[in-house]
Each structure stands twice: as structure tokens, then as C-alpha cells.
Design an enzyme around this catalytic site. Sequence first.
Site, PDB file in Angstrom:
ATOM      1  N   CYS B  96       0.832  -1.201   0.000  1.00 49.11           N
ATOM      2  CA  CYS B  96       0.000   0.000   0.000  1.00 49.11           C
ATOM      3  C   CYS B  96       0.869   1.253   0.000  1.00 49.11           C
ATOM      4  CB  CYS B  96      -0.972  -0.051   1.178  1.00 49.11           C
ATOM      5  SG  CYS B  96      -2.367   1.085   0.994  1.00 49.11           S
ATOM      6  N   HIS B 215      -3.424  -5.708   1.041  1.00 48.56           N
ATOM      7  CA  HIS B 215      -2.732  -5.906   2.318  1.00 48.56           C
ATOM      8  C   HIS B 215      -2.660  -7.382   2.712  1.00 48.56           C
ATOM      9  CE1 HIS B 215      -2.484  -1.703   3.802  1.00 48.56           C
ATOM     10  NE2 HIS B 215      -3.530  -1.520   3.002  1.00 48.56           N
ATOM     11  N   GLU B 217      -0.993  -8.632   5.062  1.00 52.78           N
ATOM     12  CA  GLU B 217      -0.915  -8.771   6.535  1.00 52.78           C
ATOM     13  C   GLU B 217      -2.296  -8.719   7.178  1.00 52.78           C
ATOM     14  OE1 GLU B 217      -0.323  -6.061   4.911  1.00 52.78           O
ATOM     15  OE2 GLU B 217      -1.053  -4.314   6.037  1.00 52.78           O
TER      16      GLU B 217
END
Lengths: 952, 254
Positions: B96, B215, B217
Site C-alpha cells: 500500500c 494488504h 498482513e
Amino acid sequence: MAHRIEVALRDDLVDPREVDVLSSIRDLGITGIERVTVADVYWLAGSLSDAELRTAGSGLLSDPVAQVCGYDGEHVRETKPYSCAMETAYNRGVNDPLEYTILKGIQDVGIDGVARARSGTRYVLYGSCGPREIEMLTQRVLLNPLIQHVVEPGEDVFPIEPTYEFELRHVPLLQMDELERGRLAASFGFSMSEMDAVAQHFQSVGREPTDVELETLAQTWSEHCVHKTFKARIDCDGEHIDNLLRSTIMQATRQLNKDWCLSVFEDNAGVIDFDDDNAVCFKAETHNHPSAVEPYGGAATGLGGVVRDVLGTGLGARPILNTDVFCFAPPDMSYEDLPPGVLHPRRVFKGVRAGVADYGNRLGIPTVNGTLRFDPRYVGNPLVFCGTAGVMPRWAARIGRQQPGDLVVLMGGRTGRDGIHGVTFASEKLDDSSVDSSRSAVQIGNPIVEKKMIDALMQARDRHLYRRITDCGGGGLSSAVGEMGEKTGVRVYLDRVPLKYAGLSYDEIWISESQERMIVAVPPKNVDELMKICASEGVEATVIGEFTESRRLELLYNDVLVGDLDMGFLHGGRPQLELTASAPQQQWSGEDPAPAASLGNALLQILSSLNVCSKEWVIRQYDHEVQGSSVLKPLVGRDADGPGDAAVIRPLLDSTRGLAVSNGINTRYGDVDAYWMAASAIDEAIRQLVAVGAGLERVALLDNFCWGQGAEPESLWALVQSCKACHDMSLAYGTPFISGKDSLNNFSVFRGRTIAIPHTLLISAIAVVPDTEKVISMDVKSAGNALYVVGNTFSELAGSEYCALLDDAGKKVPEVRPEMACATMKALSAAINEGLVVACHDMSEGGLAVAVAEMAFSGGLGTSVNLAAVPLGESIDRDDIVLFSESNSRFVVEVPLSSVQQFEQRMEGIACGQIGTVIEDAVVHIQGLDGTLVISVPVTELKAAWKRPLDW
Amino acid sequence: MKKPRALIIRAPGTNCDVEAAYAFELAGAEPSLVHINRTISGQVSLRDYSIFMIPGGFSYGDDLGAGKVMANELERRLHDQLMEFVNRGGVVLGVCNGFQVLVRAGLLPVPFGGQRVSLLPNESGRFECRWVRLSVEPGNPCIFTRGIDSLDLAVAHGEGRLYVPAWTAAEIVPVLRYASSDGSEPVYPDDPNGSFEHIAGLCDASGRILGLMPHPERFVRSSHHPRWTAVGDFSQASDGLIFFKNAVDFALRA
């Protein structure tokens, strides 16, 4: 000398900003403009060589691949002929949020000679438009005159640094006659009895007060800071109430005496135990008046403020979630209906949404849910509720205690003239001239300054470097330091406070509400270590004073004592307010409407009403996934667009223990009965928690009262009734209130016409969820599963969406039967935790029909439902009442066939009926009480109706 | 076996650092969260790490362009450290805002080749948070996506529209593309920002530097997925974690 650099996208690229500006101009009804081009403008003060100027442009201020730069007089992107060009910039007194970054970045690219920087925007309009239209679109679309202006040719955009000549000012209060004293009281926001108390005090001290002393008293005694109305002595139709808050809401919390309540009604937020090692705090704030005049900045600073509340609770909590509730007038209100001096609700809506999102997203706090309410009475007074929860080690849960000799350290942003008199502004009514007079009350926030401060403070907390912390909110230093020093005494050197710009007088420094500031009490031995942490995070921190044992507030400027107040008087000298409350003269006499001609159409129309419809346009612009804690998102279901009940997060990444968060609000009931409105809001918040599987064992509540004219007898009576409901429901459900907030003057007078908001009570609820793996969402899951209604339906249409649709008042508002409600919720949450339920949705606005429709279209399946099986609390013979009554404590539940028997066993003694099944055919079929089909609408049609209104 | 060390760098405004570190921890790395100033000052050296990650957020508020100021710091103040790191075979991940930084610092698509592509405001003109379907480009050299054909991940950004000028199009190594559920050409919102050839992530020619808007994560346990409550299908899936495991595996073998 000033250089000017203009930056825009390359000609062949589409700039969405231009599209947005053009559509906003069209929204105003201006059709002659065909195209708009937009460029960013930067002014740099300093002498730069041509090469340096180009390095600044290509190396810092622009994207060399996609953008082009124009230097000094050059313009980019625009073409000729155009009809109008203008540049906007921040007003001189307003801090430019980009300046710090430009100055830092310009050094990174090796340029040293820039002393100051300002930013602006250049708009070029093409097509035809007259001067009146240009004036209108400038004021309504391109800028907000409170903070920005159109740059005149040859104008120097850099503020001139004013100078300040120190002069101590006394106010000749003791020599004033009654009339002069009245005028003085009005200018400081004192009531007459408060003004007299101040005069008496200074009489006994034997001198005149200084201006800063009066300011301090005014801030400390303001409605915003001490909640005078809630603490007043009230004569309520003969019943004497001494301190409404303490005798109702706080009384219930005390009586419940939950051992998991760690800190209630004493700190910036309420604190509960999370998992024995960690505690969770929760607070909701309002920032209404600033949002009315500058929606973006006002709302952003509202969020910044509640986040600092959490940061300043106990010894500091890390923010883990936001939940936002906004109340606006309908966005399609015509300009003709708009009172003078008021921003259009659509603009307020868009500005508030953007302000809160930009601030929250930048801080990296997930916005897990929220809601919107629409009512024309919010036109001059929109409401912006921002709620934040935080997590901290349990040892940090309680408010700290400083010791004499500890230093007063101011951290974070610099102090400017922002928000001066914001507190008294927040407690005053708005009128036609508010947009002009409130200039200095509007603040511009900088979320990155706050983020850095959070990063630094969490390290300092864990190293035990300070003994106490609080935020600078309303009233600025005067409230923060004045409150903190109450039990000891404190001395502050106002000339040591770092300023954004010169020229602030000592009293402005003291009451400024500049954002992103916190106060910590630091033992002298720890100061160096704290400063090191701050330096490493790029956070400014300054020792501005010390705590004493004098029990006095001593303010110095250039070694001169400019303020010297006894803490006892400052915090205990305010005369208690005396108010009268009386029940309304007229009894509610509304009648239920005749049944709608088509119940299917009624359902579609209710799904398309502003209060029920999809809020996806808003939700998607908030990051609800950051921090990696998400378990149940605000939008759920097969296509991730269904309206979830409570949101669930796991605040600690390595633990399945979680939190569920919800909001309850329904202003329409309040027009009928404030007691049942409050009870319903509590029930709604709690049943949303239960719907996802949370239990009642550890649920904490926040109250947030926004009233129109809180001190008017009938209005105050409604407030008293609401507080009593909070007390009663809190006890009945075993759910303590842990903190609250009020804003009781939300009315405007326009040319003699008063518009007051409806009584608005927001209940925010938070529950500890022992195992988040067991929570469920509201979308139906599989064809063949059984659908149940749990909880009794009564004939309660008043205040409902159905009545609003039919433009009728309705006879009875939804009541709460707490004993039955409690038993229902406990049994249901146990069944969910046993894994017997795969979907559950609470019934609220629009009742059973809307709940079933939402579950069906969120799951992409149909339903076959029979109203005859709906459990009734009283005899009802009308299909429409069963479908649309908004009775509380009810749920629609989906149970797999294999669990039906067990589920029914668990529901023994609870009102519960199997109303039908989930079907493959994606149509909502509902049979009436006599077995005939009364609704049969495809879910795609239902969903489209529900999505349409706010699909911007 | 010694755990590979991952340096997760943060600047003022970075806000996805903690969950990124957690993902690396789950994947078997030893993560360190380090403020960029400590790397610039030399207190922390990239020499001691085999994985370098720039997480998401709003570095320096994204003032003057998303990731711009942090990119300048990388390019002008960490240049030598980074070059040494990349040349020695280190792996770099930018998610990002981290992707925006990598692009503006000239680390992607051609390491140390200056800025060649850009990430522009979404076509919708809005910041958007939603889950998207992604297809992994067949035969791409990226070490992070080994073993995955497609996956779902969350995006949350306002400036993710990949812009590739004609003169650099040939240098692009696509790794991830936004995809529709039925395999047709993705349109909004399946492609949430209007990227060049629907590209959501790209790597350098070596496959060791990856930048992506979604993302990973935020998908390291099954209950991260938006449909985990629907059926049991998601009970095992946590596809985002694979990115981190692959990085760790690569670092262990290197």
C-alpha cells in the site's frame, strides 16, 4: 521573496478531483460550466536559484511521471479560452497543514533557503457562467470562507508575524454596576449567579480579577466542561432532583458494582477489564457546533479529540477502534428550505464524512461501524458523534496522581489562535451570524502530529516515565492543567509554551484549543528520557511548569504573575444551577395509520428511506481493516454489502478474545416519549451485541445526550425521563454506564424562527467476547434452514418507519419489557455460543419485514415466511402491524435443521416461533395472518431499493 | 534454525507496521519495528537484515503525494544501504503506502532506475476499503507469491491506480491483477481503482522486490476473511500469510 510553483496532472490524465468539483457545481443547479481544471499551488518564501526551484518542483512537490510543474507565473493543464480562473489559499490566521512537510521535504532534497511555505489550489472554469454563479460556486464548492479565501492578484499569501506587547489586564469587576456586570457575564458566558459568585470571591480576596482569571473560571465552569445542567438542582413537577447524573445513571452503575468496572465517570473515558492483563476504555464525544460551520475541520478535530480522550485515560490507552454516528438534515433538501447562513446538509454530510475519515484513516484506527440519522431539524445543528475505544495494560487503567515537584510537560502540536472560545461556543446557540463570528473557534487538525504523539506516549507509558496524563481538549491548557492541578496546585509559565506564530497574548495561550496536545506530569528525573523518546519520534515536548503543594493555580508570563486562583474556588465555587422541568401540557394523541395499499411496496419504500438504506458509500471510505483486528466487519454477507449488527474485533493480535461494539439511536420515539426512546436505544445497542453472539455478562454502556434546548422546562423534563430510563434499563440488564457526554444547546434562531434538534440520545455499547471464533453474522446462509422470530411483537407503530412512510403519528411507541428482554437475550446468546444458530439479525427500524429482507438479500437467498407463526405479545389482527411494528428485544434467527430441536429446547419459556425457512429461490415470500401471500419480492429488487438513496 | 531478520521500517504516519510485524512473526521471521530516523542516523543498519518491508499508512500524511516524502528519504538518505541490501540478495516488500514509496523512490519497476511509473488517485475519486479477488500472473518471477494462483485480500487506499507511461510498459513485471469472480474483465469495484491492465502488484526482474496495493498482513487468520462466517470453507485459509512465509523461506535458503 516568494516563489510560486504550480502542479497538475499531465494533460492526458483524468483528475478525479475535477470530476468531483464539476459534479458539485452541477448539484448547485449551475449548468453552464462544461469543464474544470484543478492545479495545486505552492508558495515558497526564500531566495532560490532557478535550479533549486526546479528541484523543489520535480523532486518534491510533483510526481515527475504523472504531473507537470509551472514555475513562478507559469500555468499548467489549463487551456484558453476559459471563463474564469481563481486561486484559493488558507486565510492568514489559519495554519497551513502542509507547511511542516514542505519545509522538511525541501531540506531532504538539499535546499536550505526556504523559510516558510503555503499551499493553495487553482481552479479554472470553462463554459459560461455569470458573476453571481461564480460567487455562489466559489463559496459553496471551492472554498470555505472560514478558513480560505480567493487570492487577489499581487497578494502576499504569507501571514505577517504580529508582535505582542505584554500588558497585564485587570477587569474592573468590583466597580461595575449591575448592567455592566451583566454585559461582562454575557461576554464570558457566565450566568448572573456565577458572575456574582466570582465578584464575591474577588471581593474577599481584595482585588480585581485579571482577564485570564475570568477566562479560566469561564472555561472551567462552562457547560462543556462541568455539565451544569446534569449537576443542577431540578424541580421536576414537584420532585426534587439534586444532580441528575449522579442520582440516575451513576447511581445504577454504583448499585451494579461490577468488579470488572475499573474506572467509571472519573476519567476521560470509562475503563473495564478485558482479560485480567489488559483493560479497555471507551468514550464517545460530540463536536457539533464546529461541524456546522466548517464540516471538514470541525468533524476531523472531533475525532482527534476523542482519540486524545482515550490516549489521556488512565496512564494512556492505545486507540483500537472508532465508531461514528452522524445526524444530518436530508441531503436532498432544497436550497429554498435552507435557513440563511446555514451550509447545505449535503455539503455538511460530505464534509463531515471526509473530515472524520481522513483523520481516522491517517491515525490508523479502524472505523468498525456507525450509523446515520436524518431529520430536517438537524439542518442548522448537525450532530457528529465520534466514539473511540483503547486498550492498555491493566496497571495503567486508573487515573494517575502527580506529586508536588513533578513537571508539567506539554507534548505534541504547537499553540496558535485555534478554537479560542470554542468551549463557550460549543455551549451556545448558533444563529445567522455564526458563520462570521466563529472564525477563531474553528480548528484545523493534523493527524500525523497526533499519530507521532501516540507512538511516543506508548513508549513513555511502558517505561513509566510519567505519573499522570490528560488531553488538551475544550478550554485548552486552562481546562487540562487546571483540572490536573486541582488536588496539589500548579504553576505554569505561559511564555514557555511553543507557539505556531508570534503575537499571542498570555490569555490566548492559556485558553487556545490548538489540536494534538497532551499534558503529562513527569518526575524531574525522568524528563531527559522522555525528551529523548519525543525527539526520536519527532514530537515536540516542553516543560511549561511544575506541580506545587499550594492548591493554587499560578500563571506567569515573563515572570509576572498574571493569574492566581484558589483551586478550591475554581473547582468548588460554582453555584449550582437551579432549573425547572415540567411534563408537556398535551398528552400524545396519535393514531395508527390505515394499512398501506401494498405491503410489498411499503417494504420497498422503507428500505429506500434514508434512515434504513445502505450506508455503504460512507462505510467504504473508512478503513475498517487496519490494525489487522477485524472479525465482523460493518458490511457482511455473500457480497459483503449487508448491514451487520455489532462489529467485532480482536484487539490483541495473538488472542481470540474480542470486543463487540454497537450503537442505539432512535430520535422519532423521542417525539412521543423520551423515556421509551432512551429505553429503546439501550435495548437496540444491546440486542445488536447479542445478535452477533455476545453475552450480557460484560457489557458497558456510554450515554451521549444531544438536546435542542436542554434548559427549557419541557425539554428538561424529557431529559429527566431519559435519564430515568437509563437508570432503570442499566439495572435491569446488568449493564453499567461507564462514561458519557452531553451537548444540550443544539438549536438555531433564523429570523425569529427557532429550529431545535429532536431529543437525541446515542447509546454506545461494548461487550467483551470471550471467543470471537463463535460469533455469527446476519446474512442467511443455506436454503432449507429454519427461520425463527425470537421475542414478542406488540402493536407499537408510533415513531416507526412505517408511520413515517404513511405520514401518520402512530399510537404507541415501542416499550421495553426488561425482564422478558433479558431472559430472551441470555437464552439467545447461549444458543449462538453453542453453535446452534448460523445467522441472527436484530429487528429495529422497519421491524420484521426489513429484518427478513436484509437477511435474505445479504445472503443472496430467499425466504418463505408465515406471519401466523410470529409470537405476539398481544392480540394483533393486521399483517402490516406484525410486519412493521418496531417492538424491542426481537430477533430473526436462522437455525440449521439439524439443530432445530436443541434450539427450541434452549428457547423454552422464551417467546419464539418458527416463521419459515430459507429457500433457494431468491425471493422474499411472506404469508399474512390468514395464509394469503402479502409480500413476494425478488431479493435483487429489495437490495436495489435499499442501496439506491445514498449510492453517490 | 536461525530465524531470518525482517526490518519493518516506519515513518511518521505509518500505521500498518504492528500487524505486518505480527505476520512476519507468524511466518517464522524475527521482525524489528524501526523508525526511519534510526536507519538514517546509522543506529540500525540494513546490513543486519535479510528482509526489508515498508508497511502501509500515510507516511508524512501523504502530503505532497502518497509516499513522496518517505520515498525521497529512501532515495537520498538510505540509497547506499539499500543498494548494498538489494545487491546482496535481500528481499523487499512494500504494501500500500509502501508500494507507493517503492515506486516513487525508483525501486520499482527497475531498482535504482528512478521513478518510472506512478500510483494515482483512484478512478472513483474516493478512498475505498474492500476485499478484492486477485489472480497471480502465471510464470512471474516473484518469490512472494510462489504456490498461489489466486486469492482474496483487502485493499484500503485512495491512490492505487497504477499509471504506466508507454515508454516503461515493457519493463513492467506484473505479479497480481484484480479479477472478477467469473473470470471476465474486471470493472469497478472488482478493480477498485482503475489500474493499468488491472495490475495490483508488480515486482522487479529479480522477483525479490514486490510492491502491491492489497494488504496481505490483513489476512493471516481465517476469520479475517469477510465470508468466514458463511461456511466452513474458510476455516483453513489465511492466504495473506503465504507472502510472508515465502519471504522467510527464500531468506532461509539464500
